[in-house]
Each structure stands twice: as structure tokens, then as C-alpha cells.
Design an enzyme around this catalytic site. Sequence first.
Site, PDB file in Angstrom:
ATOM      1  N   CYS A  57      23.603  67.325  46.220  1.00 39.87           N
ATOM      2  CA  CYS A  57      22.475  66.890  45.405  1.00 39.87           C
ATOM      3  C   CYS A  57      21.703  65.821  46.168  1.00 39.87           C
ATOM      4  O   CYS A  57      22.298  64.998  46.868  1.00 39.87           O
ATOM      5  CB  CYS A  57      22.978  66.332  44.076  1.00 39.87           C
ATOM      6  SG  CYS A  57      21.631  65.847  42.982  1.00 39.87           S
ATOM      7  N   HIS A  74      56.218  60.410  42.236  1.00 38.98           N
ATOM      8  CA  HIS A  74      55.428  61.643  42.375  1.00 38.98           C
ATOM      9  C   HIS A  74      55.074  61.889  43.830  1.00 38.98           C
ATOM     10  O   HIS A  74      54.457  61.030  44.462  1.00 38.98           O
ATOM     11  CB  HIS A  74      54.155  61.500  41.527  1.00 38.98           C
ATOM     12  CG  HIS A  74      53.269  62.705  41.545  1.00 38.98           C
ATOM     13  ND1 HIS A  74      51.934  62.623  41.883  1.00 38.98           N
ATOM     14  CD2 HIS A  74      53.519  64.011  41.277  1.00 38.98           C
ATOM     15  CE1 HIS A  74      51.407  63.832  41.802  1.00 38.98           C
ATOM     16  NE2 HIS A  74      52.339  64.692  41.437  1.00 38.98           N
ATOM     17  N   ARG A  86      25.552  69.896  38.358  1.00 38.80           N
ATOM     18  CA  ARG A  86      24.308  69.192  38.121  1.00 38.80           C
ATOM     19  C   ARG A  86      23.392  70.121  37.323  1.00 38.80           C
ATOM     20  O   ARG A  86      22.799  71.064  37.871  1.00 38.80           O
ATOM     21  CB  ARG A  86      23.679  68.794  39.460  1.00 38.80           C
ATOM     22  CG  ARG A  86      22.712  67.621  39.444  1.00 38.80           C
ATOM     23  CD  ARG A  86      21.411  67.969  38.791  1.00 38.80           C
ATOM     24  NE  ARG A  86      20.499  66.835  38.679  1.00 38.80           N
ATOM     25  CZ  ARG A  86      20.114  66.315  37.502  1.00 38.80           C
ATOM     26  NH1 ARG A  86      20.592  66.782  36.363  1.00 38.80           N
ATOM     27  NH2 ARG A  86      19.235  65.317  37.477  1.00 38.80           N
ATOM     28  N   TYR A  92      12.401  64.810  43.508  1.00 40.00           N
ATOM     29  CA  TYR A  92      13.033  65.251  44.764  1.00 40.00           C
ATOM     30  C   TYR A  92      12.104  65.116  45.971  1.00 40.00           C
ATOM     31  O   TYR A  92      11.923  66.038  46.757  1.00 40.00           O
ATOM     32  CB  TYR A  92      13.559  66.679  44.632  1.00 40.00           C
ATOM     33  CG  TYR A  92      14.632  66.798  43.565  1.00 40.00           C
ATOM     34  CD1 TYR A  92      15.825  66.087  43.687  1.00 40.00           C
ATOM     35  CD2 TYR A  92      14.438  67.576  42.436  1.00 40.00           C
ATOM     36  CE1 TYR A  92      16.791  66.157  42.706  1.00 40.00           C
ATOM     37  CE2 TYR A  92      15.412  67.654  41.449  1.00 40.00           C
ATOM     38  CZ  TYR A  92      16.587  66.940  41.600  1.00 40.00           C
ATOM     39  OH  TYR A  92      17.539  67.019  40.616  1.00 40.00           O
ATOM     40  N   HIS A  96      52.960  73.037  41.863  1.00 40.30           N
ATOM     41  CA  HIS A  96      53.667  72.732  40.614  1.00 40.30           C
ATOM     42  C   HIS A  96      54.266  73.948  39.922  1.00 40.30           C
ATOM     43  O   HIS A  96      55.097  73.796  39.039  1.00 40.30           O
ATOM     44  CB  HIS A  96      52.727  72.027  39.638  1.00 40.30           C
ATOM     45  CG  HIS A  96      52.308  70.681  40.124  1.00 40.30           C
ATOM     46  ND1 HIS A  96      51.093  70.468  40.733  1.00 40.30           N
ATOM     47  CD2 HIS A  96      52.946  69.496  40.121  1.00 40.30           C
ATOM     48  CE1 HIS A  96      51.011  69.188  41.067  1.00 40.30           C
ATOM     49  NE2 HIS A  96      52.105  68.571  40.711  1.00 40.30           N
TER      50      HIS A  96
HETATM   51  N1  MTE Z   1      18.435  76.806  36.924  1.00 38.13           N
HETATM   52  C1  MTE Z   1      18.834  75.640  37.431  1.00 38.13           C
HETATM   53  N2  MTE Z   1      19.157  75.572  38.740  1.00 38.13           N
HETATM   54  C2  MTE Z   1      19.557  74.416  39.293  1.00 38.13           C
HETATM   55  C3  MTE Z   1      19.624  73.224  38.536  1.00 38.13           C
HETATM   56  C4  MTE Z   1      19.315  73.318  37.153  1.00 38.13           C
HETATM   57  O1  MTE Z   1      19.393  72.331  36.403  1.00 38.13           O
HETATM   58  N3  MTE Z   1      18.914  74.535  36.642  1.00 38.13           N
HETATM   59  N4  MTE Z   1      19.989  72.041  39.156  1.00 38.13           N
HETATM   60  C5  MTE Z   1      19.756  71.978  40.601  1.00 38.13           C
HETATM   61  C6  MTE Z   1      20.292  70.805  41.267  1.00 38.13           C
HETATM   62  S1  MTE Z   1      19.364  69.384  41.222  1.00 38.13           S
HETATM   63  C7  MTE Z   1      21.437  70.852  42.021  1.00 38.13           C
HETATM   64  S2  MTE Z   1      21.980  69.528  42.880  1.00 38.13           S
HETATM   65  C8  MTE Z   1      22.236  72.087  42.084  1.00 38.13           C
HETATM   66  C9  MTE Z   1      23.651  71.826  41.616  1.00 38.13           C
HETATM   67  O2  MTE Z   1      24.416  72.972  41.693  1.00 38.13           O
HETATM   68  P1  MTE Z   1      25.872  72.999  41.085  1.00 38.13           P
HETATM   69  O3  MTE Z   1      25.809  72.571  39.657  1.00 38.13           O
HETATM   70  O4  MTE Z   1      26.350  74.388  41.281  1.00 38.13           O
HETATM   71  O5  MTE Z   1      26.690  72.017  41.891  1.00 38.13           O
HETATM   72  O6  MTE Z   1      21.715  73.128  41.280  1.00 38.13           O
HETATM   73  C10 MTE Z   1      20.299  73.215  41.285  1.00 38.13           C
HETATM   74  N5  MTE Z   1      19.892  74.408  40.612  1.00 38.13           N
HETATM   75 MO    MO Z   2      20.373  67.771  42.575  1.00 36.47          MO
END
Ligand code: MTE
Ligand code: MO
Length: 578
Positions: free
Chosen positions: A277, A130, A229, A415, A154
Site C-alpha cells: 500500500c 513454547h 485494504r 495516492y 501444531h
Molecule cells: N475494488 C477495490 N480495489 C482495491 C481497493 C479497494 O478498496 N477496492 N483498495 C486498493 C488498495 S489502496 C490497496 S493497497 C490494495 C490492497 O489489496 P489487498 O487488500 O489484497 O491487500 O487493493 C487495491 N484495490
Molecule cells: Mo493502498
Amino acid sequence: MLLLRHCRCLTRVGLLKTQRVQLLQGAALPVAVCSSHRGHKSGQYQRSHGPNWRHALAGLLAGTGAVLAYGLHHSQTEQAATTIVQPIAPASSLPIYTQDEVTKHRSVEEGVWVTYKGSVYDITEFVSMHPGGDKILLAAGGALEPFWALYAVHSQDHVLEILSEYKVGELSAEDRRKQQSVKSTDPYSTDPERHPALRINSLKPFNAEPPAEILSDNYITPSAIFFKRNHLPVPQVDPKSYRLQVEGVPGGAPLSLSLEELKTRFPKHTVTATLQCAGNRRSEMNKVKQVKGLNWGIAAISNATWSGARLKDVLLAAGYMPEVVRQTSHVQFEGLDSDVTGTTYGASIPLNKAVSEEGDVLLAYQMNGEDLPADHGYPVRVVVPGTVGARNVKWLGKIIVSEEESSSHWQQNDYKGFSPATDWDTVDFKSAPAIQELPIQSAITQPAEGAVVERSAEEVTVKGYAWSGGGREVVRVDVSLDGGRTWQVAQLQSSEKGQVPAPSPPPGRAWAWKLWELTAPLPPAAQELEIVCKAVDNSYNMQPDSVAPIWNLRGVLSNAWHRVKVTVKEDEEEQKLL
Ligand SMILES: Nc1nc2c(c(=O)[nH]1)N[C@H]1C(S)=C(S)[C@@H](COP(=O)(O)O)O[C@H]1N2
Ligand SMILES: [Mo]
């Protein structure tokens, strides 16, 4: 990379130099056939070879540092492993296989099977040939379609021709139908389909990151493999009835915008920004001492192009006047995702970031040129460039200008960073500020931990990403092959490979990561390399050299030098294996 080809019986078949070039350019080569098998039609001798060739191939792959199959297809492994007998004979008269049968073939030892458009292929013998190397194993046991969608190379006829050589059967009609999801009372049942390459940290809510070695293949991360996330189920939002509420602007009036109004009343602005994150690389902290949180590897970070209205413009439309509002205020965001008690996800950012001309905060309705995918906040999310992922609220329902930060759990009691001395008995979340801008970060995406580098290759290529929060630009990445004793400077890349590099961003507005790469001679006599990387931003912030001094109970802000150990395989051993 070894450019050897093998007959199905694993006899080496030499490659002409011109063929090597063709292969690297992705061109089709005829299937390699050794002298004793010349004249046989493909498939004829497939079954006559016993397990010997598989063992030989396993050795071969070990020698080339193959990454063996990944633990994909979690949901599929939960299903019963019964073979469904098809009542109707298929047109091709090849055997019928169930998805469970296919899923069992995810390694060179078990055979590497894939499906494509309802047919089953045994590509074990193709793995070593590959052009994209071991990445082909990411698709093992599942469908090729999602991977081919990622790698456009591909979609050429000759690729289908090569694949057709390896066809061994058809997928059962039942499993073809199973593609459609089943309705249930599970609040996660309406969550979207996800890419099978994602490594799942938690299924419900869905949290996943791409395998590191494919993360650095693209400067702009394809949305399908962008880390995801979610704290809650993905809300179903009807774009027609969607309203974005804006409240609390002193001297102003509440505003309610439809999606259409958001798109048409305000200029569309596009920003390339990396999202990370706070828990990225948490697993390294776990090795020092257990922390609480999802066990993220190094890929809870991705880079995308976001388009939407400026938050500043929307606040102005709601009556925001700089002279009326105290600059110490905050802008709170509420998501439309909620738990069983109706509590929504929420976060806030300082007002001065929200209204700054240079802040580039967006109410984004597009990601990588398309509507936001469901997992990333459809129809509207906040993008706060340079700021921790948690404040980039998805499925945005409400914006509130306030003297107070968001009262949400995630702003108040999560956080935040603490001393290594703080434990769950002594922690006082009020004593620390909410994380906003993130510190300097970098990590090695290739080679992977435990990979094997061949002495005969004479050199090693190391790849990774680097990014800093607050719009601080990465100005240098240092790489060491000897655990940090000696260093070399990596080459930085700030656009897609082969494209004209984007002009440097204005100072303080470097929102996107840089990918980096270093190809260096293998240190003579070294049997193991400890590859290390560290980045420097334009404030000359650097990463700490080890994890222990920055350990914290929630495992956030994990940004120590990243270390990867690889083995150097000497040639004699390689010969023995072959
Ligand atoms: N409404 C909402 N916004 C959110 C979250 C969520 O759970 N709900 N997660 C947050 C967290 S902790 C992160 S790291 C990012 C992740 O964004 P992604 O899933 O687009 O990578 O969204 C943020 N915004
Ligand atoms: Mo996050």
C-alpha cells in the site's frame, strides 16, 4: 532463547541436552515436574498456587523480552461482560466460561487463556516453554484454531496432549454458537471473517495488517494474514452471473467474459508478486507531523502467488492492435464495490505496462493456489506487479482502454506525492502524477521496538523484508546495530526457508520481495541498540536516511531507513528477576 523448563510452581527443572534438541525439533517432552510435586496429577495443584507464580513468571518473561498480549478481539471487548450461567452441566464437570471471561485473560499477569474446539485452557505456565516463543501470546484470550492453521507444526498428537494438561473449563454453548454471524442492515454485515492476529486499523471498511514479527515467518504470506485494504464494503459476487466487461479498445468490439471463459479461453499464468500500500509505514510520518490517512505500521505489504489470465491476452481478444492504439493511452479498472451513491472503486495504469510481454499484469482468479479470498477481490482482481497496491483493483467489473486516466477520486485526488512544503491549503492534486511504481523499501520485522535482548545470548538476530517497485531487484540490505555508524550485510532469502531458492528473475521482472536476516555478536558494553536497515536495488536506488525530508501531507511513499531500539539486559539483572 532460554531452554529452561519449569514445574507449575516455577521451580526450574533441568533439561538434558538431548531434550533441548528434541524440543527445538518440536518433539514432545513430558511436562516438567519438580521433586516436590512429583506424583501429583496434572491439575491437582493448579488452584493451590497463589499469585506468586504469576509474578515470578512475569519477571521471567520480561527477562526474555516477551511481547505481552496484543489488543486483539476488538469486537469481543465491545460485548457486555456478563457471565452466562449454563443450565446444563457439561460432561467434563469443569467450570463453564463465557468468551468474555476468556478474553480477559490475555497477559501473563491476568493469565493466558485460549480456547480450542469449545474447551478452555489456561496456558500461562506453558508460555515460557513454547518452542515458537512469545508468538503464542498472539492467540491469548481467543481461539487457537486460526493460529494452528497458520503453523502446521501444531497438527500433531503430542501437541494436543500438551494442551490437554492445561484444560480448565468449557466454553459456554452460547459462545460456541456465536461463531455464526448475525444478519443486519449494516452494509459491512456480509464482510468475511478475518484472522484474529490481524491488527485492525479500521473495522468498516476493513483495513488491517499482520503483526510484523509473523510477517517474516513466511516468504509467501498466508492469505489469511495478508494485509487487507478496503475502501468500501466487500461486494458479494455470484461467480455464476459474474461478467467481466472490456470496452474502449480502438478498432475492437466490447467483450463480456464469464468467470468460466476467463479461466478457459486464456492461458493460465502464475506470478509471485509483492503488494504494498502507498501508505505503508505512514505512522512514522505521523511522528514528524500529522498526516491524513490510516495509521499503517510496517506491514501494509505482503507477498503472494497469483494466477490468472494475462491482461494482454484479454485485450488482444477484445481487438487490441498495437498499431492502432496510441502508447500514451491508459487502461482503467472499475471495481464492483461501491458507496451509497453507486460510485465504484477505480484506478488506471499506463497501457504500455498493461500490454507489455514483460509487464506480467494479470487478471487473477487465484491467490496462493486457491480461489481469491473475498477480501482480496473474489472472483477476479488485477495484479499489476511492481505497481502501488491502489492500482491492483479488486472485484474487477470493467476494463476500459482510454486516452484518459481513471477519473476516480483515488487516481486523481489521492495516492500522489508532494513536497514537505505542500499543505492542505496549497495542494493542487493536478500538479503531481499518480503513483505507479513504488520506490525501494525495507523494514525490520524482528526484534520489535522496545524488545529486550539478553547479554547472555551473546548475539542478536535481526529479520526483515526488502522490495522495490517496477521490477527492480533488491541486491543488498545493510544493517546497523549502532544507529547507522557501522554496517553489516544481511543474508537475502528469495524463497521459503529450506526450499531450493528460485532462479533469479529476468532483469526488470523482480516482482517479489526478499526476506533478509542477520545474526551478529552483541556489541560489547552497549545497553541499547539502535538497529537500522536500508536496502539497495539493482538501479542502485537507496532509501533516504530520515523521514522529515520525504514527509508529505498524505503520508505516502514512506521509505526512510527503518529504525528499531532494543535494550540489552545484563545477566545480573536477569538473575535478580528470577
Ligand atoms: N475494488 C477495490 N480495489 C482495491 C481497493 C479497494 O478498496 N477496492 N483498495 C486498493 C488498495 S489502496 C490497496 S493497497 C490494495 C490492497 O489489496 P489487498 O487488500 O489484497 O491487500 O487493493 C487495491 N484495490
Ligand atoms: Mo493502498
